[in-house]
Design a protein around this motif. Structure first.
Motif, PDB file in Angstrom:
ATOM      1  N   LEU A  25       1.108  -1.043   0.154  1.00 39.08           N
ATOM      2  CA  LEU A  25       0.386  -0.383   0.012  1.00 39.08           C
ATOM      3  C   LEU A  25       1.029   1.201   0.416  1.00 39.08           C
ATOM      4  O   LEU A  25       0.141   2.881  -0.214  1.00 39.08           O
ATOM      5  N   ALA A  26       1.754   1.342  -0.223  1.00 42.19           N
ATOM      6  CA  ALA A  26       3.477   1.947   0.354  1.00 42.19           C
ATOM      7  C   ALA A  26       3.514   3.210  -1.257  1.00 42.19           C
ATOM      8  O   ALA A  26       3.010   2.284  -2.397  1.00 42.19           O
ATOM      9  N   PHE A  27       3.455   4.029  -1.138  1.00 43.12           N
ATOM     10  CA  PHE A  27       3.880   4.878  -2.710  1.00 43.12           C
ATOM     11  C   PHE A  27       5.737   5.292  -3.089  1.00 43.12           C
ATOM     12  O   PHE A  27       6.475   5.192  -2.267  1.00 43.12           O
ATOM     13  N   ARG A  28       5.397   4.728  -4.824  1.00 46.55           N
ATOM     14  CA  ARG A  28       7.190   4.720  -4.804  1.00 46.55           C
ATOM     15  C   ARG A  28       6.885   5.291  -6.375  1.00 46.55           C
ATOM     16  O   ARG A  28       5.943   6.157  -6.580  1.00 46.55           O
ATOM     17  N   PRO A  29       7.647   6.835  -5.568  1.00 48.30           N
ATOM     18  CA  PRO A  29       7.268   7.864  -6.668  1.00 48.30           C
ATOM     19  C   PRO A  29       7.526   7.492  -8.530  1.00 48.30           C
ATOM     20  O   PRO A  29       7.142   7.774  -8.772  1.00 48.30           O
ATOM     21  N   SER A  30       8.543   6.416  -8.507  1.00 50.40           N
ATOM     22  CA  SER A  30       8.955   6.092  -9.937  1.00 50.40           C
ATOM     23  C   SER A  30       7.477   5.549 -10.055  1.00 50.40           C
ATOM     24  O   SER A  30       7.277   5.699 -11.755  1.00 50.40           O
ATOM     25  N   SER A  31       6.488   5.480  -9.291  1.00 48.12           N
ATOM     26  CA  SER A  31       5.040   4.801  -9.980  1.00 48.12           C
ATOM     27  C   SER A  31       4.504   6.030 -11.056  1.00 48.12           C
ATOM     28  O   SER A  31       3.567   5.252 -11.819  1.00 48.12           O
ATOM     29  N   LEU A  32       4.595   7.058 -10.895  1.00 45.81           N
ATOM     30  CA  LEU A  32       3.760   8.342 -11.503  1.00 45.81           C
ATOM     31  C   LEU A  32       4.745   8.246 -12.700  1.00 45.81           C
ATOM     32  O   LEU A  32       3.772   8.522 -13.465  1.00 45.81           O
ATOM     33  N   TRP A  33       5.336   7.892 -13.252  1.00 47.18           N
ATOM     34  CA  TRP A  33       5.590   7.293 -14.460  1.00 47.18           C
ATOM     35  C   TRP A  33       5.722   6.197 -15.041  1.00 47.18           C
ATOM     36  O   TRP A  33       5.557   6.258 -15.859  1.00 47.18           O
ATOM     37  N   THR A  34       5.607   5.049 -14.340  1.00 40.42           N
ATOM     38  CA  THR A  34       5.374   4.272 -14.608  1.00 40.42           C
ATOM     39  C   THR A  34       4.396   3.342 -14.637  1.00 40.42           C
ATOM     40  O   THR A  34       3.453   2.822 -14.912  1.00 40.42           O
ATOM     41  N   GLY A  45       3.800  15.836  -4.407  1.00 47.14           N
ATOM     42  CA  GLY A  45       4.531  16.555  -4.769  1.00 47.14           C
ATOM     43  C   GLY A  45       5.867  15.348  -4.588  1.00 47.14           C
ATOM     44  O   GLY A  45       6.743  16.139  -4.982  1.00 47.14           O
ATOM     45  N   TYR A  46       6.351  14.744  -3.452  1.00 45.40           N
ATOM     46  CA  TYR A  46       7.668  14.298  -3.374  1.00 45.40           C
ATOM     47  C   TYR A  46       8.019  12.958  -4.224  1.00 45.40           C
ATOM     48  O   TYR A  46       8.790  13.517  -4.810  1.00 45.40           O
ATOM     49  N   GLY A  47       6.892  12.988  -5.150  1.00 42.54           N
ATOM     50  CA  GLY A  47       6.734  11.411  -5.758  1.00 42.54           C
ATOM     51  C   GLY A  47       7.637  13.010  -7.414  1.00 42.54           C
ATOM     52  O   GLY A  47       8.026  12.253  -7.663  1.00 42.54           O
ATOM     53  N   LEU A  48       7.127  14.198  -7.656  1.00 42.86           N
ATOM     54  CA  LEU A  48       7.544  15.144  -8.823  1.00 42.86           C
ATOM     55  C   LEU A  48       8.012  15.298  -8.427  1.00 42.86           C
ATOM     56  O   LEU A  48       9.738  15.638  -9.307  1.00 42.86           O
ATOM     57  N   ILE A  49       9.978  15.170  -6.707  1.00 46.14           N
ATOM     58  CA  ILE A  49      10.974  15.840  -6.852  1.00 46.14           C
ATOM     59  C   ILE A  49      11.691  14.741  -6.362  1.00 46.14           C
ATOM     60  O   ILE A  49      12.898  14.926  -7.289  1.00 46.14           O
ATOM     61  N   HIS A  50      11.040  13.214  -5.891  1.00 46.17           N
ATOM     62  CA  HIS A  50      11.731  12.788  -6.562  1.00 46.17           C
ATOM     63  C   HIS A  50      11.526  11.025  -7.465  1.00 46.17           C
ATOM     64  O   HIS A  50      11.066  10.618  -7.286  1.00 46.17           O
TER      65      HIS A  50
END
Length: 202
Positions: free
Chosen positions: A18-27, A88-93
């Motif tokens: 259930l965690a968020f991984r920033p890379s998932s915003l793009w993949t 926002g965290y995902g956009l930065i990382h």
């Protein structure tokens, strides 16, 4: 939060899926993590800090909203702040595969909103240019940045602090509380105590 964490501990993967991984915003692998990550935590210390902060800063925001519409408005406000903080965290990382969990982005949203209510007697948020808001906000964001950069997380030694998510949540809450109050705010008049302490209804 503690009840949700008890449920989380009983999950086969302890809630890691259930965690968020920033890379998932793009993949596009796990977009729901933008929402679900705020309902899981990294341990009891993590839960405790967020729960205490939510109890401290949530009530002033909740008091602005009345009735069932207000309950829905408060919960939606909390969730929106959390999603904005995580995104926002995902956009930065964007290249990070680290797992992000916790409600602190949403809690910082409550904090940003509550600080705009400092010293207010008309139930509405104060100006973004108010000195009390700017000073207290600057102190909190300064402590937040230092804690994140130095890695100060009481009871969570070795864990990284997503201070950028906190900052996004804080700004979101501070900006959103004005229009949110106009939509979901209670129409009841605030209680006022006159100097002679008579019954205000007489």
């Amino acid at each position: 939060m503690p009840v949700l964490f008890l449920i989380q501990e009983g999950l086969p993967d302890a809630g890691l899926s259930l965690a968020f991984r920033p890379s998932s915003l793009w993949t596009g692998q796990w977009w729901p993590g933008l929402l679900t990550s705020m309902f899981v935590h990294g341990g009891w210390a993590h839960v405790g800090m967020n729960a205490v902060a939510a109890l401290a800063f949530g009530p002033p925001v909740a008091r602005l909203m009345g009735g069932s519409k207000g309950v829905a408005g408060f919960l939606l406000f909390y969730i929106v702040c959390g999603v904005v903080a995580t995104a926002g965290y995902g956009l930065i990382h964007p290249d990070s595969y680290d797992s992000l969990v916790g409600a602190s982005g949403a809690v910082f949203g409550l904090m940003g909103a509550a600080l705009r209510l400092l010293g207010r007697r008309d139930r509405g948020p104060g100006s973004l240019g108010d000195r009390r808001f700017l000073l207290s906000g600057a102190v909190i964001m300064g402590v937040n940045a230092v804690a994140g950069l130095v890695g100060l997380a009481p009871g969570m030694e070795g864990a990284e602090v997503a201070w950028e998510a906190h900052a996004f949540g804080f700004v979101c809450g501070a900006l959103l509380i004005g229009p949110w109050t106009r939509v979901f705010g209670s129409r009841r008049e605030p209680f006022a105590s006159p100097p002679d302490l008579r019954d205000p209804d007489l």
